[in-house]
Motif scaffolding. Structure first.
Motif, PDB file in Angstrom:
ATOM      1  N   ARG A 143       0.880  -1.184   0.000  1.00  0.00           N
ATOM      2  CA  ARG A 143       0.000   0.000   0.000  1.00  0.00           C
ATOM      3  C   ARG A 143       0.911   1.226   0.000  1.00  0.00           C
ATOM      4  NH1 ARG A 143      -5.601   0.746   1.026  1.00  0.00           N
ATOM      5  NH2 ARG A 143      -5.617  -1.529   0.988  1.00  0.00           N
ATOM      6  N   LEU A 144       1.090   1.803  -1.174  1.00  0.00           N
ATOM      7  CA  LEU A 144       2.009   2.917  -1.358  1.00  0.00           C
ATOM      8  C   LEU A 144       1.215   4.150  -1.769  1.00  0.00           C
ATOM      9  CD1 LEU A 144       4.656   1.003  -3.529  1.00  0.00           C
ATOM     10  CD2 LEU A 144       4.392   0.974  -1.035  1.00  0.00           C
ATOM     11  N   ALA A 145       1.562   5.287  -1.194  1.00  0.00           N
ATOM     12  CA  ALA A 145       0.838   6.521  -1.478  1.00  0.00           C
ATOM     13  C   ALA A 145       1.798   7.679  -1.668  1.00  0.00           C
ATOM     14  CB  ALA A 145      -0.137   6.838  -0.342  1.00  0.00           C
ATOM     15  N   GLU A 146       1.386   8.610  -2.491  1.00  0.00           N
ATOM     16  CA  GLU A 146       2.136   9.849  -2.628  1.00  0.00           C
ATOM     17  C   GLU A 146       1.979  10.654  -1.338  1.00  0.00           C
ATOM     18  OE1 GLU A 146       0.563  11.714  -6.094  1.00  0.00           O
ATOM     19  OE2 GLU A 146       1.187  10.108  -7.434  1.00  0.00           O
ATOM     20  N   PHE A 147       2.938  11.509  -1.057  1.00  0.00           N
ATOM     21  CA  PHE A 147       2.934  12.233   0.213  1.00  0.00           C
ATOM     22  C   PHE A 147       1.732  13.159   0.319  1.00  0.00           C
ATOM     23  CE2 PHE A 147       4.134  15.777   3.011  1.00  0.00           C
ATOM     24  CZ  PHE A 147       4.400  15.054   4.164  1.00  0.00           C
ATOM     25  N   LEU A 160      -2.172   3.891   6.818  1.00  0.00           N
ATOM     26  CA  LEU A 160      -2.352   3.095   5.605  1.00  0.00           C
ATOM     27  C   LEU A 160      -2.361   1.586   5.847  1.00  0.00           C
ATOM     28  CD1 LEU A 160       0.004   5.016   3.129  1.00  0.00           C
ATOM     29  CD2 LEU A 160      -2.477   5.238   3.353  1.00  0.00           C
ATOM     30  N   MET A 161      -1.347   1.070   6.524  1.00  0.00           N
ATOM     31  CA  MET A 161      -1.204  -0.382   6.637  1.00  0.00           C
ATOM     32  C   MET A 161      -2.386  -1.051   7.329  1.00  0.00           C
ATOM     33  SD  MET A 161       1.909  -2.650   8.277  1.00  0.00           S
ATOM     34  CE  MET A 161       3.198  -2.124   7.134  1.00  0.00           C
ATOM     35  N   ILE A 162      -3.050  -0.334   8.223  1.00  0.00           N
ATOM     36  CA  ILE A 162      -4.144  -0.932   8.986  1.00  0.00           C
ATOM     37  C   ILE A 162      -5.275  -1.424   8.079  1.00  0.00           C
ATOM     38  CG2 ILE A 162      -5.420   1.211   9.442  1.00  0.00           C
ATOM     39  CD1 ILE A 162      -5.757   0.066  12.377  1.00  0.00           C
ATOM     40  N   HIS A 163      -5.425  -0.814   6.889  1.00  0.00           N
ATOM     41  CA  HIS A 163      -6.413  -1.314   5.919  1.00  0.00           C
ATOM     42  C   HIS A 163      -6.124  -2.768   5.574  1.00  0.00           C
ATOM     43  CE1 HIS A 163      -8.643   2.322   4.948  1.00  0.00           C
ATOM     44  NE2 HIS A 163      -7.527   2.993   4.784  1.00  0.00           N
ATOM     45  N   ASP A 164      -4.857  -3.054   5.265  1.00  0.00           N
ATOM     46  CA  ASP A 164      -4.475  -4.411   4.873  1.00  0.00           C
ATOM     47  C   ASP A 164      -4.471  -5.362   6.063  1.00  0.00           C
ATOM     48  OD1 ASP A 164      -4.025  -3.824   2.067  1.00  0.00           O
ATOM     49  OD2 ASP A 164      -2.298  -2.672   2.740  1.00  0.00           O
ATOM     50  N   VAL A 186      11.096   9.515   7.327  1.00  0.00           N
ATOM     51  CA  VAL A 186      11.808  10.261   6.295  1.00  0.00           C
ATOM     52  C   VAL A 186      11.480  11.749   6.374  1.00  0.00           C
ATOM     53  CG1 VAL A 186      12.181  10.514   3.816  1.00  0.00           C
ATOM     54  CG2 VAL A 186      11.854   8.235   4.790  1.00  0.00           C
ATOM     55  N   ILE A 187      10.184  12.047   6.461  1.00  0.00           N
ATOM     56  CA  ILE A 187       9.774  13.451   6.471  1.00  0.00           C
ATOM     57  C   ILE A 187       8.921  13.790   7.691  1.00  0.00           C
ATOM     58  CG2 ILE A 187       7.645  13.145   5.133  1.00  0.00           C
ATOM     59  CD1 ILE A 187       8.463  15.715   3.574  1.00  0.00           C
ATOM     60  N   SER A 188       8.373  12.762   8.343  1.00  0.00           N
ATOM     61  CA  SER A 188       7.502  12.972   9.498  1.00  0.00           C
ATOM     62  C   SER A 188       8.221  12.609  10.787  1.00  0.00           C
ATOM     63  CB  SER A 188       6.231  12.119   9.360  1.00  0.00           C
ATOM     64  OG  SER A 188       5.675  12.240   8.060  1.00  0.00           O
ATOM     65  N   GLU A 189       7.554  12.879  11.906  1.00  0.00           N
ATOM     66  CA  GLU A 189       8.097  12.499  13.208  1.00  0.00           C
ATOM     67  C   GLU A 189       7.918  11.011  13.474  1.00  0.00           C
ATOM     68  OE1 GLU A 189       9.855  14.506  15.311  1.00  0.00           O
ATOM     69  OE2 GLU A 189       9.735  15.913  13.627  1.00  0.00           O
ATOM     70  N   THR A 190       6.974  10.395  12.771  1.00  0.00           N
ATOM     71  CA  THR A 190       6.718   8.958  12.906  1.00  0.00           C
ATOM     72  C   THR A 190       7.069   8.278  11.588  1.00  0.00           C
ATOM     73  OG1 THR A 190       4.417   9.260  12.206  1.00  0.00           O
ATOM     74  CG2 THR A 190       4.871   9.339  14.588  1.00  0.00           C
ATOM     75  N   THR A 209       3.785  -4.120   3.310  1.00  0.00           N
ATOM     76  CA  THR A 209       4.596  -2.920   3.131  1.00  0.00           C
ATOM     77  C   THR A 209       3.660  -1.730   2.943  1.00  0.00           C
ATOM     78  OG1 THR A 209       6.382  -4.161   2.065  1.00  0.00           O
ATOM     79  CG2 THR A 209       6.346  -1.783   1.717  1.00  0.00           C
ATOM     80  N   ALA A 210       3.960  -0.651   3.642  1.00  0.00           N
ATOM     81  CA  ALA A 210       3.181   0.583   3.495  1.00  0.00           C
ATOM     82  C   ALA A 210       4.133   1.769   3.430  1.00  0.00           C
ATOM     83  CB  ALA A 210       2.208   0.751   4.651  1.00  0.00           C
ATOM     84  N   SER A 211       3.824   2.704   2.534  1.00  0.00           N
ATOM     85  CA  SER A 211       4.647   3.903   2.382  1.00  0.00           C
ATOM     86  C   SER A 211       3.758   5.083   2.028  1.00  0.00           C
ATOM     87  CB  SER A 211       5.688   3.699   1.279  1.00  0.00           C
ATOM     88  OG  SER A 211       6.280   4.936   0.927  1.00  0.00           O
ATOM     89  N   ARG A 212       4.071   6.241   2.587  1.00  0.00           N
ATOM     90  CA  ARG A 212       3.356   7.460   2.203  1.00  0.00           C
ATOM     91  C   ARG A 212       4.312   8.484   1.582  1.00  0.00           C
ATOM     92  NH1 ARG A 212       1.682   8.806   8.351  1.00  0.00           N
ATOM     93  NH2 ARG A 212       3.703   9.323   9.222  1.00  0.00           N
ATOM     94  N   ILE A 213       5.431   7.987   1.054  1.00  0.00           N
ATOM     95  CA  ILE A 213       6.395   8.870   0.392  1.00  0.00           C
ATOM     96  C   ILE A 213       6.780   8.282  -0.966  1.00  0.00           C
ATOM     97  CG2 ILE A 213       7.356  10.016   2.430  1.00  0.00           C
ATOM     98  CD1 ILE A 213       9.591   7.827   2.338  1.00  0.00           C
ATOM     99  N   SER A 214       5.837   7.622  -1.616  1.00  0.00           N
ATOM    100  CA  SER A 214       6.106   6.995  -2.906  1.00  0.00           C
ATOM    101  C   SER A 214       5.816   7.960  -4.046  1.00  0.00           C
ATOM    102  CB  SER A 214       5.268   5.724  -3.065  1.00  0.00           C
ATOM    103  OG  SER A 214       5.633   4.781  -2.076  1.00  0.00           O
TER     104      SER A 214
END
Length: 320
Positions: A143-147, A160-164, A186-190, A209-214
């Motif tokens: 589950r990958l998302a743009e920032f 995001l990951m909690i959906h899966d 990478v960009i957040s505190e978490t 795998t989950a990302s919000r900086i893709s």
């Protein structure tokens, strides 16, 4: 029709307001938002009734729809339940597992129903293949998302990951045995990107795998089970089911045949179900209305929302 009120009028709250207004199962009474300026603006623009007091809205409805930030879920949910109102609450159910378990206990005590907004359960592609997922032994989800700064107040696991996590728990009929994970901020505190491995008592393993900086969005899951491979594209709302059966004595020219080292031959064939497009948020809300009307268990119960949160917290704790 059930009288409904919405708590929280942010991006998702406005979607809930519109859909409850359109629904034939609900009568939208109004909404409450802590930001009075925003509340008045939405009232003027869309005509929904803005309540200046949370208790007044709760008193006026049968169903409270909580679409507020996660940190306020417990207090608002508790207010609704102890007032004897049915509760629809967005995911994650609460900020802590203790809070979630408290809501579950309160709902039983006050005899009300609750549903958690894990909307991917109502994704038409997942709904189409869920009946075909039978004892999966390996699962992979991306589950990958743009920032988007809107979700960075919580770790990517809860965003995001909690959906899966919830979707996987709904099809794996076994207790979680072990959780290991790693996450990077990478960009957040978490953590903004995370990978988790969930091992179940029955031997099933799920790799998430989950990302919000893709650079591009992706929401895919693959389920491997005996004699079948099932893939779900939650974003494109597509699915594929590839099955194997004993090969015929005389295969046709276009039959796909595999032979293993022992000489056993299997025929590969496709068993793709029909995907009926829907509005997943409207469907989850109306399924809750049906559960109240017919006194049945909601599709995503408060208990299931709690279990998804429990596993998500195990993943977050594993980062440390």
């Amino acid at each position: 029709m059930l009288k409904a009120g919405v708590l929280g009028a942010g991006h998702l709250g406005k979607i809930h307001l519109r859909l409850l207004q359109e629904s034939k199962k609900f009568e939208l009474v109004g909404f409450y938002d802590v930001d009075e300026t925003n509340g008045r603006k939405i009232e003027d623009e869309f005509g929904y009734t803005y309540f200046h007091n949370l208790d007044d809205l709760i008193a006026a409805v049968d169903v409270v729809d909580v679409v507020t930030p996660t940190l306020s879920h417990f207090e608002t949910g508790k207010k609704a339940i102890t007032a004897g109102k049915h509760l629809f609450i967005e995911k994650p159910i609460t900020n802590t597992v203790d809070e979630a378990e408290n809501l579950v206990a309160l709902a039983k005590e006050y005899g009300v129903k609750g549903q958690v907004g894990h909307v991917e359960r109502f994704n038409p592609a997942f709904m189409a293949v869920a009946p075909k997922i039978d004892n999966p032994m390996f699962i992979e989800a991306h589950r990958l998302a743009e920032f988007n700064p809107r979700g960075t107040d919580v770790p990517v696991v809860l965003d995001l990951m909690i959906h899966d996590i919830d979707a996987i728990l709904s099809v794996v009929k076994s207790e979680v045995k072990n959780v290991t994970a790693s996450g990077v901020s990478v960009i957040s505190e978490t953590p903004d990107i995370a990978n988790a491995r969930i091992e179940f008592e029955n031997g099933c393993v799920a790799n998430l795998t989950a990302s919000r900086i893709s650079l591009k969005n992706m929401r895919k899951a693959r389920f491997f089970q005996r004699d079948a491979y099932i893939s779900v594209d939650f974003l494109e709302k597509k699915c594929e089911v590839v099955k194997m059966k004993d090969a015929p004595e005389q295969p046709g020219d276009f039959d796909m045949i595999l032979q293993n080292a022992e000489g056993v031959k299997k025929q590969i064939y496709f068993d793709n179900p029909q995907v009926s497009l829907n509005n997943a948020i409207l469907d989850e809300l109306e399924s809750f209305a049906s559960a109240i009307e017919h006194d049945t268990t909601p599709v995503v119960s408060l208990e299931q929302g709690t279990q998804a949160l429990r596993v998500a917290k195990q993943i977050i704790n594993s980062f440390n």
